[in-house]
Design a protein around this motif. Structure first.
Motif, PDB file in Angstrom:
ATOM      1  N   ALA A  15     -16.422  -9.848   8.508  1.00 20.63           N
ATOM      2  CA  ALA A  15     -16.885  -8.502   8.871  1.00 20.63           C
ATOM      3  C   ALA A  15     -17.270  -8.442  10.344  1.00 20.63           C
ATOM      4  N   LEU A  16     -17.864  -9.509  10.847  1.00 21.64           N
ATOM      5  CA  LEU A  16     -18.264  -9.542  12.250  1.00 21.64           C
ATOM      6  C   LEU A  16     -17.033  -9.551  13.162  1.00 21.64           C
ATOM      7  N   ALA A  17     -16.016 -10.302  12.758  1.00 20.99           N
ATOM      8  CA  ALA A  17     -14.777 -10.333  13.534  1.00 20.99           C
ATOM      9  C   ALA A  17     -14.109  -8.953  13.547  1.00 20.99           C
ATOM     10  N   ILE A  18     -14.115  -8.277  12.398  1.00 22.19           N
ATOM     11  CA  ILE A  18     -13.537  -6.928  12.331  1.00 22.19           C
ATOM     12  C   ILE A  18     -14.346  -5.969  13.199  1.00 22.19           C
ATOM     13  N   ALA A  19     -15.673  -6.113  13.184  1.00 20.77           N
ATOM     14  CA  ALA A  19     -16.527  -5.253  14.015  1.00 20.77           C
ATOM     15  C   ALA A  19     -16.159  -5.397  15.487  1.00 20.77           C
ATOM     16  N   MET A  34     -19.454  -2.128  10.267  1.00 20.76           N
ATOM     17  CA  MET A  34     -19.017  -3.474   9.880  1.00 20.76           C
ATOM     18  C   MET A  34     -20.039  -4.529  10.300  1.00 20.76           C
ATOM     19  N   ALA A  35     -20.615  -4.346  11.464  1.00 20.63           N
ATOM     20  CA  ALA A  35     -21.605  -5.313  11.934  1.00 20.63           C
ATOM     21  C   ALA A  35     -22.857  -5.284  11.062  1.00 20.63           C
ATOM     22  N   ARG A  36     -23.238  -4.100  10.588  1.00 22.72           N
ATOM     23  CA  ARG A  36     -24.382  -4.023   9.671  1.00 22.72           C
ATOM     24  C   ARG A  36     -24.089  -4.819   8.393  1.00 22.72           C
ATOM     25  N   GLU A  37     -22.884  -4.644   7.859  1.00 23.00           N
ATOM     26  CA  GLU A  37     -22.499  -5.396   6.660  1.00 23.00           C
ATOM     27  C   GLU A  37     -22.537  -6.893   6.942  1.00 23.00           C
ATOM     28  N   ALA A  38     -22.055  -7.270   8.112  1.00 24.26           N
ATOM     29  CA  ALA A  38     -22.037  -8.689   8.469  1.00 24.26           C
ATOM     30  C   ALA A  38     -23.448  -9.258   8.517  1.00 24.26           C
ATOM     31  N   VAL A  39     -24.362  -8.531   9.175  1.00 22.70           N
ATOM     32  CA  VAL A  39     -25.739  -9.012   9.301  1.00 22.70           C
ATOM     33  C   VAL A  39     -26.393  -9.139   7.926  1.00 22.70           C
ATOM     34  N   ASP A  40     -26.117  -8.182   7.033  1.00 21.27           N
ATOM     35  CA  ASP A  40     -26.650  -8.262   5.667  1.00 21.27           C
ATOM     36  C   ASP A  40     -26.142  -9.508   4.955  1.00 21.27           C
ATOM     37  N   ASP A  45     -27.997 -16.773   3.630  1.00 25.22           N
ATOM     38  CA  ASP A  45     -27.372 -18.069   3.379  1.00 25.22           C
ATOM     39  C   ASP A  45     -26.736 -18.710   4.617  1.00 25.22           C
ATOM     40  N   ALA A  46     -26.579 -17.954   5.680  1.00 25.13           N
ATOM     41  CA  ALA A  46     -25.918 -18.492   6.867  1.00 25.13           C
ATOM     42  C   ALA A  46     -26.878 -19.348   7.681  1.00 25.13           C
ATOM     43  N   ASP A  47     -26.307 -20.187   8.542  1.00 28.45           N
ATOM     44  CA  ASP A  47     -27.160 -20.983   9.420  1.00 28.45           C
ATOM     45  C   ASP A  47     -27.668 -20.107  10.567  1.00 28.45           C
ATOM     46  N   GLU A  48     -28.556 -20.672  11.380  1.00 29.20           N
ATOM     47  CA  GLU A  48     -29.190 -19.888  12.435  1.00 29.20           C
ATOM     48  C   GLU A  48     -28.181 -19.371  13.454  1.00 29.20           C
ATOM     49  N   GLY A  49     -27.145 -20.167  13.736  1.00 29.93           N
ATOM     50  CA  GLY A  49     -26.140 -19.748  14.698  1.00 29.93           C
ATOM     51  C   GLY A  49     -25.393 -18.508  14.253  1.00 29.93           C
ATOM     52  N   ASP A  50     -24.998 -18.461  12.982  1.00 29.24           N
ATOM     53  CA  ASP A  50     -24.306 -17.290  12.457  1.00 29.24           C
ATOM     54  C   ASP A  50     -25.218 -16.061  12.447  1.00 29.24           C
ATOM     55  N   ARG A  51     -26.463 -16.259  12.046  1.00 27.16           N
ATOM     56  CA  ARG A  51     -27.400 -15.134  12.004  1.00 27.16           C
ATOM     57  C   ARG A  51     -27.659 -14.588  13.404  1.00 27.16           C
ATOM     58  N   LEU A  52     -27.805 -15.493  14.356  1.00 33.81           N
ATOM     59  CA  LEU A  52     -28.033 -15.082  15.732  1.00 33.81           C
ATOM     60  C   LEU A  52     -26.838 -14.303  16.267  1.00 33.81           C
ATOM     61  N   ARG A  53     -25.652 -14.800  16.041  1.00 39.71           N
ATOM     62  CA  ARG A  53     -24.448 -14.123  16.537  1.00 39.71           C
ATOM     63  C   ARG A  53     -24.323 -12.732  15.919  1.00 39.71           C
ATOM     64  N   GLY A  54     -24.597 -12.629  14.625  1.00 39.49           N
ATOM     65  CA  GLY A  54     -24.518 -11.333  13.966  1.00 39.49           C
ATOM     66  C   GLY A  54     -25.477 -10.322  14.572  1.00 39.49           C
ATOM     67  N   LEU A  55     -26.710 -10.728  14.812  1.00 39.62           N
ATOM     68  CA  LEU A  55     -27.709  -9.818  15.372  1.00 39.62           C
ATOM     69  C   LEU A  55     -27.364  -9.426  16.807  1.00 39.62           C
ATOM     70  N   VAL A  56     -26.823 -10.379  17.570  1.00 38.82           N
ATOM     71  CA  VAL A  56     -26.448 -10.081  18.959  1.00 38.82           C
ATOM     72  C   VAL A  56     -25.308  -9.072  19.002  1.00 38.82           C
ATOM     73  N   PHE A  75     -32.468  -7.066  18.684  1.00 34.37           N
ATOM     74  CA  PHE A  75     -32.614  -8.201  19.601  1.00 34.37           C
ATOM     75  C   PHE A  75     -33.972  -8.876  19.436  1.00 34.37           C
ATOM     76  N   GLN A  76     -34.987  -8.112  19.072  1.00 39.19           N
ATOM     77  CA  GLN A  76     -36.283  -8.740  18.802  1.00 39.19           C
ATOM     78  C   GLN A  76     -36.201  -9.621  17.555  1.00 39.19           C
ATOM     79  N   ARG A  77     -35.411  -9.203  16.580  1.00 39.48           N
ATOM     80  CA  ARG A  77     -35.190 -10.056  15.404  1.00 39.48           C
ATOM     81  C   ARG A  77     -34.395 -11.300  15.774  1.00 39.48           C
ATOM     82  N   ALA A  78     -33.521 -11.161  16.762  1.00 31.84           N
ATOM     83  CA  ALA A  78     -32.717 -12.308  17.200  1.00 31.84           C
ATOM     84  C   ALA A  78     -33.518 -13.292  18.047  1.00 31.84           C
TER      85      ALA A  78
END
Length: 201
Positions: A15-19, A34-40, A45-56, A75-78
């Motif tokens: 979803a993030l790639a499509i966004a 799409m990015a909202r879906e990705a972040v959800d 379950d994702a690691d910190e790197g994936d979560r960070l990239r999604g929020l950015v 960004f404050q959540r990131a």
């Protein structure tokens, strides 16, 4: 279950790639959705790197759509994730917070976050991004009417950019900012002289 968690992570990455593809095609509303879906999907379950990239990515897209409050929250959540990561992602998150604060006319806060971004980019060795942050500090001081301080920061940005390949666009932006604040400084000086003469008379 573990399998469901892995599936959610995979779905979030897709979803993030499509966004980002939608962003490239200027379909910002679709990109944000799409990015909202990705972040959800990447939230639990994702690691910190994936979560960070999604929020950015989501924060950047929200910013492009002018949804500044929501982008800032993103960004404050990131930020806690970035602060556990390397210097470069810290700089990216701090720099985006600074840009949003400046767009919201919170100039002192913008200066604070640009300064933090500059330190992070210096630590990572990214002179181009460090120069971006240094110019940002300058534009923040400019908005506060502190033009001499602004000009000093533009000089720092230019020093970082000098000799960098392909930095013409960034150098032009620095020169443009410098030109504006030389004019601003001249206007401010003339206004001061007029007030001085008025008091004397």
């Amino acid at each position: 279950s573990r399998d469901k968690g892995l599936w959610r992570v995979l779905r979030g990455r897709v979803a993030l790639a499509i966004a980002e593809l939608h962003e490239y095609d200027s379909r910002l509303e679709d990109a944000v959705n799409m990015a909202r879906e990705a972040v959800d999907d990447l939230n639990e379950d994702a690691d910190e790197g994936d979560r960070l990239r999604g929020l950015v990515v989501l924060g950047r897209l929200l910013q492009k759509r002018g949804l500044l409050e929501e982008a800032l929250d993103c960004f404050q959540r990131a930020r806690p994730l970035a602060e556990e990561a390397d210097a470069e992602p810290r700089g990216v998150v701090y720099g985006n917070i600074a840009v949003i604060q400046q767009a919201m006319r919170h100039y002192e806060a913008a200066i604070e976050w640009y300064t933090k971004a500059r330190v992070a980019f210096r630590e990572s060795g990214n002179k181009r991004n460090e120069a971006f942050a240094a110019r940002g500090v300058g534009t923040g001081y400019s908005k506060l009417g502190e033009y001499k301080d602004a000009l000093a920061w533009y000089d720092r940005a230019q020093d970082l950019l000098d000799g960098l390949e392909g930095a013409d666009k960034e150098l032009f932006a620095v020169e443009e900012s410098r030109g504006v604040d030389h004019l601003n400084l001249g206007d401010a000086t003339r206004r001061q002289s007029y007030f001085t003469k008025a008091i004397a008379n």
